[in-house]
Design a protein around this motif. Structure first.
Motif, PDB file in Angstrom:
ATOM      1  N   LEU A 238     -23.476 -88.302  27.895  1.00 29.40           N
ATOM      2  CA  LEU A 238     -22.523 -89.274  27.108  1.00 29.40           C
ATOM      3  C   LEU A 238     -21.173 -89.417  27.387  1.00 29.40           C
ATOM      4  O   LEU A 238     -20.481 -88.087  27.240  1.00 29.40           O
ATOM      5  CB  LEU A 238     -22.974 -89.463  25.582  1.00 29.40           C
ATOM      6  CG  LEU A 238     -24.529 -89.890  25.198  1.00 29.40           C
ATOM      7  CD1 LEU A 238     -24.700 -89.869  24.085  1.00 29.40           C
ATOM      8  CD2 LEU A 238     -25.136 -91.099  26.268  1.00 29.40           C
ATOM      9  N   HIS A 239     -20.614 -90.454  27.450  1.00 33.26           N
ATOM     10  CA  HIS A 239     -19.193 -90.472  27.462  1.00 33.26           C
ATOM     11  C   HIS A 239     -18.576 -90.249  26.123  1.00 33.26           C
ATOM     12  O   HIS A 239     -19.380 -90.223  25.075  1.00 33.26           O
ATOM     13  CB  HIS A 239     -18.642 -91.953  27.601  1.00 33.26           C
ATOM     14  CG  HIS A 239     -18.697 -92.198  29.262  1.00 33.26           C
ATOM     15  ND1 HIS A 239     -17.703 -91.635  30.070  1.00 33.26           N
ATOM     16  CD2 HIS A 239     -19.416 -93.014  29.739  1.00 33.26           C
ATOM     17  CE1 HIS A 239     -17.954 -92.122  31.254  1.00 33.26           C
ATOM     18  NE2 HIS A 239     -18.757 -93.023  31.408  1.00 33.26           N
ATOM     19  N   GLU A 240     -17.430 -89.713  25.890  1.00 35.16           N
ATOM     20  CA  GLU A 240     -16.648 -89.561  24.579  1.00 35.16           C
ATOM     21  C   GLU A 240     -16.293 -90.471  23.839  1.00 35.16           C
ATOM     22  O   GLU A 240     -14.935 -90.635  23.694  1.00 35.16           O
ATOM     23  CB  GLU A 240     -15.631 -88.436  25.019  1.00 35.16           C
ATOM     24  CG  GLU A 240     -15.992 -86.847  25.827  1.00 35.16           C
ATOM     25  CD  GLU A 240     -17.002 -86.262  24.867  1.00 35.16           C
ATOM     26  OE1 GLU A 240     -16.861 -86.158  23.412  1.00 35.16           O
ATOM     27  OE2 GLU A 240     -17.812 -85.697  25.574  1.00 35.16           O
ATOM     28  N   GLY A 241     -17.278 -91.465  23.521  1.00 38.93           N
ATOM     29  CA  GLY A 241     -16.671 -92.647  22.780  1.00 38.93           C
ATOM     30  C   GLY A 241     -16.481 -93.551  23.784  1.00 38.93           C
ATOM     31  O   GLY A 241     -16.487 -93.737  25.154  1.00 38.93           O
ATOM     32  N   PRO A 242     -15.704 -94.979  23.168  1.00 41.91           N
ATOM     33  CA  PRO A 242     -15.529 -96.076  24.114  1.00 41.91           C
ATOM     34  C   PRO A 242     -13.899 -95.866  24.523  1.00 41.91           C
ATOM     35  O   PRO A 242     -13.518 -94.691  24.264  1.00 41.91           O
ATOM     36  CB  PRO A 242     -15.478 -97.214  23.029  1.00 41.91           C
ATOM     37  CG  PRO A 242     -14.905 -96.471  21.663  1.00 41.91           C
ATOM     38  CD  PRO A 242     -15.666 -95.104  21.749  1.00 41.91           C
ATOM     39  N   PHE A 243     -13.784 -96.370  25.703  1.00 44.19           N
ATOM     40  CA  PHE A 243     -12.742 -96.507  26.510  1.00 44.19           C
ATOM     41  C   PHE A 243     -11.660 -97.324  26.070  1.00 44.19           C
ATOM     42  O   PHE A 243     -10.371 -96.982  26.190  1.00 44.19           O
ATOM     43  CB  PHE A 243     -12.672 -96.647  27.918  1.00 44.19           C
ATOM     44  CG  PHE A 243     -13.050 -97.933  28.406  1.00 44.19           C
ATOM     45  CD1 PHE A 243     -12.209 -98.834  28.568  1.00 44.19           C
ATOM     46  CD2 PHE A 243     -14.357 -98.359  28.390  1.00 44.19           C
ATOM     47  CE1 PHE A 243     -12.448-100.249  28.812  1.00 44.19           C
ATOM     48  CE2 PHE A 243     -14.637 -99.644  28.799  1.00 44.19           C
ATOM     49  CZ  PHE A 243     -13.953-100.836  29.028  1.00 44.19           C
ATOM     50  N   GLU A 244     -11.965 -98.569  25.222  1.00 42.06           N
ATOM     51  CA  GLU A 244     -10.879 -99.427  24.768  1.00 42.06           C
ATOM     52  C   GLU A 244     -10.127 -98.819  23.693  1.00 42.06           C
ATOM     53  O   GLU A 244     -10.684 -97.871  22.878  1.00 42.06           O
ATOM     54  CB  GLU A 244     -11.537-100.555  24.111  1.00 42.06           C
ATOM     55  CG  GLU A 244     -12.339-101.204  25.092  1.00 42.06           C
ATOM     56  CD  GLU A 244     -13.797-101.083  24.978  1.00 42.06           C
ATOM     57  OE1 GLU A 244     -14.298 -99.928  24.709  1.00 42.06           O
ATOM     58  OE2 GLU A 244     -14.945-101.729  25.784  1.00 42.06           O
ATOM     59  N   LEU A 245      -8.745 -99.100  23.605  1.00 47.29           N
ATOM     60  CA  LEU A 245      -8.048 -98.550  22.606  1.00 47.29           C
ATOM     61  C   LEU A 245      -8.203 -99.132  21.311  1.00 47.29           C
ATOM     62  O   LEU A 245      -8.661-100.358  21.084  1.00 47.29           O
ATOM     63  CB  LEU A 245      -6.560 -98.760  23.112  1.00 47.29           C
ATOM     64  CG  LEU A 245      -6.066 -98.043  24.251  1.00 47.29           C
ATOM     65  CD1 LEU A 245      -4.741 -98.280  24.572  1.00 47.29           C
ATOM     66  CD2 LEU A 245      -6.093 -96.687  24.239  1.00 47.29           C
ATOM     67  N   PHE A 685     -14.854 -94.779  37.381  1.00 47.21           N
ATOM     68  CA  PHE A 685     -15.206 -93.722  36.760  1.00 47.21           C
ATOM     69  C   PHE A 685     -15.100 -93.482  35.314  1.00 47.21           C
ATOM     70  O   PHE A 685     -15.943 -93.027  34.586  1.00 47.21           O
ATOM     71  CB  PHE A 685     -14.484 -92.341  37.416  1.00 47.21           C
ATOM     72  CG  PHE A 685     -15.062 -91.950  38.856  1.00 47.21           C
ATOM     73  CD1 PHE A 685     -16.320 -91.009  38.566  1.00 47.21           C
ATOM     74  CD2 PHE A 685     -14.622 -92.219  39.950  1.00 47.21           C
ATOM     75  CE1 PHE A 685     -16.844 -90.763  39.888  1.00 47.21           C
ATOM     76  CE2 PHE A 685     -15.186 -91.786  41.105  1.00 47.21           C
ATOM     77  CZ  PHE A 685     -16.185 -90.936  40.865  1.00 47.21           C
ATOM     78  N   VAL A 686     -13.876 -94.258  35.003  1.00 43.28           N
ATOM     79  CA  VAL A 686     -13.717 -94.101  33.280  1.00 43.28           C
ATOM     80  C   VAL A 686     -14.578 -95.306  32.616  1.00 43.28           C
ATOM     81  O   VAL A 686     -15.021 -95.202  31.633  1.00 43.28           O
ATOM     82  CB  VAL A 686     -12.297 -94.272  33.036  1.00 43.28           C
ATOM     83  CG1 VAL A 686     -11.936 -94.499  31.531  1.00 43.28           C
ATOM     84  CG2 VAL A 686     -11.586 -93.040  33.435  1.00 43.28           C
ATOM     85  N   CYS A 687     -14.418 -96.655  33.115  1.00 44.41           N
ATOM     86  CA  CYS A 687     -15.112 -97.709  32.476  1.00 44.41           C
ATOM     87  C   CYS A 687     -16.712 -98.354  33.019  1.00 44.41           C
ATOM     88  O   CYS A 687     -17.150 -98.703  32.096  1.00 44.41           O
ATOM     89  CB  CYS A 687     -14.066 -99.014  32.693  1.00 44.41           C
ATOM     90  SG  CYS A 687     -12.307 -98.219  32.024  1.00 44.41           S
ATOM     91  N   GLU A 688     -16.832 -98.013  34.232  1.00 42.42           N
ATOM     92  CA  GLU A 688     -18.002 -98.627  34.722  1.00 42.42           C
ATOM     93  C   GLU A 688     -18.939 -97.835  34.890  1.00 42.42           C
ATOM     94  O   GLU A 688     -20.335 -98.261  35.150  1.00 42.42           O
ATOM     95  CB  GLU A 688     -17.556 -99.580  35.958  1.00 42.42           C
ATOM     96  CG  GLU A 688     -16.494-100.787  35.596  1.00 42.42           C
ATOM     97  CD  GLU A 688     -16.314-101.432  36.817  1.00 42.42           C
ATOM     98  OE1 GLU A 688     -16.723-101.167  37.832  1.00 42.42           O
ATOM     99  OE2 GLU A 688     -15.219-102.145  36.485  1.00 42.42           O
TER     100      GLU A 688
END
Length: 836
Positions: A238-245, A685-688
């Motif tokens: 899993l990602h480390e949470g959302p990418f949005e600030l 890579f970060v968002c999609e």
């Protein structure tokens, strides 16, 4: 050992500083409130890896079959058997995972059509310790200050020049002296933060890849094959949470790793900033980190682009004074031999604009630029070798070898016998030498035949297309179209060539995949063989037409003795020469491919993401229906497609080195493309993309050997291009023998056809009988001398000297490695004393 070293050795709580806080909850009244689950188990502490599979509702299936009335009993039976088989594999796989010690939790999301199952996995401390030792993970010994590995930043700091490219990125991972992990090193280490997230993911994925779900002899092993069979639809960390600030005010140190990468790297407004390579490696692993480190060659493109642009501008400023006056001033006095059997004679003055335009790509500056780019390519590769060694040590991958890798499941399934591994001493599947050689020979023959077929198809198609368009332009009767017939035909054929290149590229990749399935033991060996095959295919795909224009086009013979192809006269170079046609073709292929790839990468990925999210929203909810969990949000993202296509786009390295003498603006277009490419790749890579499993790597693999081969080929290709395709040496020899200017050069370079054939001249150093003149043989000697003496000896000697003088491993890195070995010995000695 010094007292300070002993205090920091082995007894480390490096998570306190190195690990950023997992802030993906919400803030109320200044206090942090964690989410209900986040990317953890229900206890809010256990980090997880996710397996996903989808099951369609049986009731829905039965009602659909009943309504259609077309589903046969046999088809239904096969479907039920297949579904039962997949369920049996999943059950056995899950049972075996439990036996390895993995912790599990299951979540389900369902609607009336199907159910999506999420199996959350986590490795407890004792399992992590066991696999860390088996996989040769690195144990921290002593923290050290952050090293400044950025050469340009160090140079600017020493010169006291403000560096706008530099930016302070928070939560930078600490750097340590390390050694091979041993369980006895642990001491009082913090179990929560001793292993990084990527290390935990790597170890869990190793367990998933080793676990059996069927018969081992059939290679029914590992989660990858289960996904291919359809038992699972995805397996990802899993990602480390959302990418949005966050919408509220928060310090940059409180951002999670994904938010840091998005805010300081993946946004378009950061196009001119240095890449935070340590953060990229910490989040995505060494293999992806090395790819983005390799893209630093965009910085090296800057001086090449500046010099190439200056060379082009100098050609623009001087092209009016370096064109022989007979072409533009007295061209109407020269009626030239027809270009085809049904064409009419043409005036020399018609080619004045093309002659001026051709000078932009064929003047003394391009010769100097080709030499400059030869030095640039080798210097860049020498620097990259040092950079690669530094990063491999800095990221603890210098001792990573493919001997540590397990055999591929496909290799295990297809190998006919077992034999002892000379490195590990364990019996493993093995291909006999005779079988391996026979299959290598078969694959090589297929590749050679494909290359020959492709070259013939491409050349015949492009040549016939160019010839047909030229004849059509001449027969229109329009003076403008007749004058520009060659240019229009060349542009149209280049566009057709680009379409064939993009079409055949997919075919080559599929064929290379089939040829590589056979006998490669490890994934690294498989990847290298696959990459090499695809590159050979794509090299011929991209460069066959430019090589034809540069070195083979123009050999048409002479009147009464023309060469023919399928009844058509062989192609001659256009009025501006072959070099301008080569520049046009390189521009269309290189820039066209870059534009199409970037548009596809941006638009198609958006469409795929929208389709996937729309499909899963019906099951998972969303659109305000309910708040999705972390694993549900990540499942809606696209699967990471790996780095193969990303590296393959770097075929532009061949365009900016091999044919740079004909196209000095190539580095500029490559620079502009790479600025866009880095942002596109970073954003996806970060968002999609779902977070890929971190992979270890100590270099970029066979890609470096390909770059070295291209750099050496560029020296030879540019030498022949200047010697035989350019007019630089003929003009230079004429000026040396007959005068300092080019007065009379055009008349001198013309020949007349044999008697009673035609009264018009043509361009060649021949006499009236069609034999070569003395000047031709003198020119040939000068051309060969230029290639052998200047390019092959001077340039290669200097390049070899650079390779010999500059060590592949910097002195500072050797000193650091010695320090690390010293600390490792001390750690082993003290640990042994404690045990005794």
């Amino acid at each position: 050992m010094h007292r300070g070293d002993r205090e920091v050795l082995l007894d480390l709580d490096h998570g306190a500083e190195a690990q950023p806080t997992d802030t993906y909850g919400s803030v109320q009244d200044g206090s942090f409130i964690p989410p209900r689950y986040g990317n953890y188990f229900r206890d809010g502490k256990t980090k997880i890896f996710v397996l996903v599979w989808e099951v369609r509702s049986r009731r829905k299936k039965r009602s659909k079959a009943k309504n259609s009335g077309e589903t046969s009993a046999e088809g239904s039976s096969r479907s039920e058997l297949r579904r039962a088989q997949l369920e049996q594999w999943r059950d056995r796989f899950t049972q075996n995972l439990q036996e390895t010690g993995l912790l599990m939790e299951k979540e389900e999301t369902a609607n009336e059509k199907k159910t999506v199952h999420f199996l959350k996995l986590s490795a407890p401390w004792d399992v992590l310790v066991y696999y860390a030792e088996e996989l040769c993970q690195r144990a921290p010994l002593q923290a050290q200050p952050h090293l400044n590995l950025n050469t340009s930043a160090r140079v600017l700091d020493k010169l006291y020049i403000p560096n706008i490219l530099k930016e302070s990125v928070p939560n930078r991972p600490l750097d340590y002296y390390t050694c091979a992990f041993r369980k006895s090193f642990l001491g009082s280490s913090n179990q929560e933060n001793y292993f990084t997230h990527t290390q935990r993911h790597r170890m869990v994925y190793e367990i998933l890849s080793r676990t059996v779900y069927g018969k081992r002899k059939r290679a029914e092993v590992g989660v990858d094959r289960l996904i291919n069979e359809g038992a699972y639809t995805a397996a990802f960390p899993l990602h480390e949470g959302p990418f949005e600030l966050p919408g509220y005010g928060v310090r940059s140190e409180e951002l999670n790793q994904r938010q840091v990468l998005f805010h300081f790297w993946a946004r378009w407004c950061k196009w001119y900033k240095y890449q935070p390579l340590d953060h990229i490696r910490e989040y995505f692993g060494e293999k992806i980190g090395l790819y983005f480190a390799w893209l630093f060659y965009t910085t090296w493109l800057l001086p090449a682009a500046v010099v190439g642009t200056l060379v082009f501008v100098s050609g623009v400023m001087t092209m009016g004074s370096n064109i022989p006056e007979e072409i533009c001033n007295n061209g109407s006095n020269y009626l030239m031999c027809p270009l085809c059997n049904t064409c009419k004679a043409w005036n020399m003055s018609e080619i004045c604009p093309m002659a001026k335009l051709g000078y932009l790509f064929d003047h003394p500056g391009t010769v100097l630029f080709s030499v400059f780019m030869s030095f640039w390519a080798v210097t860049f590769l020498e620097y990259w070798k040092r950079k690669m060694a530094t990063l491999a040590h800095h990221w603890d991958c210098m001792d990573f070898h493919e001997e540590e890798e397990r055999p591929r499941p496909e290799f295990v399934a297809m190998a006919p016998m077992m034999e002892e591994n000379p490195v590990t001493g364990v019996k493993e599947p093995y291909f006999p030498e005779k079988t391996r050689l026979s299959r290598m020979f078969t694959g090589s023959m297929v590749i050679i035949m494909m290359q020959l077929c492709v070259v013939m198809i491409f050349l015949v198609t492009v040549v016939m297309c160019r010839g047909i368009i030229s004849i059509m332009m001449f027969h229109t009767g329009s003076p403008v179209l007749r004058t520009e017939a060659g240019t229009i035909a060349n542009i149209c054929s280049s566009i057709v060539n680009l379409g064939l290149i993009l079409l055949m590229g997919r075919v080559y990749t599929a064929l290379a995949e089939q040829l590589t399935k056979w006998m490669h033991r490890t994934q690294t060996q498989y990847d290298n063989a696959f990459i090499l095959k695809v590159f050979i295919f794509q090299f011929v795909n991209f460069y066959s037409s430019p090589f034809y224009v540069a070195f083979f086009k123009g050999f048409v013979g002479y009147p009464t003795n023309y060469g023919t192809l399928f009844g058509m006269r062989n192609e001659d170079c256009g009025p501006g020469g072959c070099l301008i046609e080569l520049a046009e073709q390189l521009f269309i292929i290189m820039v066209g491919k870059q534009l199409i790839n970037n548009v596809q990468e941006f638009i198609l990925r958006k469409v795929k993401a929208w389709q996937q999210k729309r499909t899963l929203e019906k099951v998972l909810g969303g659109n305000g229906a309910r708040e999705l969990q972390r694993w549900e949000e990540d499942y809606q993202l696209l699967e990471c497609e790996g780095l193969f296509e990303e590296y393959l786009e770097m075929l532009q390295f061949g365009f900016i080195t091999i044919f740079v003498a004909a196209f000095p603006l190539a580095p500029l277009f490559a620079l502009l493309n790479n600025w866009v490419e880095i942002r596109l790749d970073a954003h996806k890579f970060v968002c999609e993309y779902r977070r890929p499993v971190a992979e270890r790597a100590q270099n970029i693999g066979v890609w470096f050997n390909i770059l070295e081969a291209l750099s050496h080929l560029s020296v030879i290709a540019n030498a022949f291009l200047i010697a035989f395709t350019s007019d630089f040496l003929p003009r230079l020899l004429y000026q040396y023998k007959f005068g300092s200017d080019l007065h009379g050069y055009v008349n001198f370079s013309l020949a007349y056809a044999p008697l009673n054939y035609t009264e018009y001249p043509y361009k060649a150093f021949r006499d009236n009988n069609g034999s070569y003149t003395l000047f031709y043989w003198e020119l040939l000697a000068v051309r060969l001398g230029f290639i052998i003496v200047f390019e092959q000896h001077v340039v290669f000697f200097v390049l070899r000297a650079i390779d010999w003088i500059v060590p592949d491993v910097p002195e500072s890195l050797e000193l650091k490695m010695k320090r690390e070995r010293y600390l490792a010995k001390q750690a082993l000695a003290e640990n042994q004393e404690a045990l005794l």
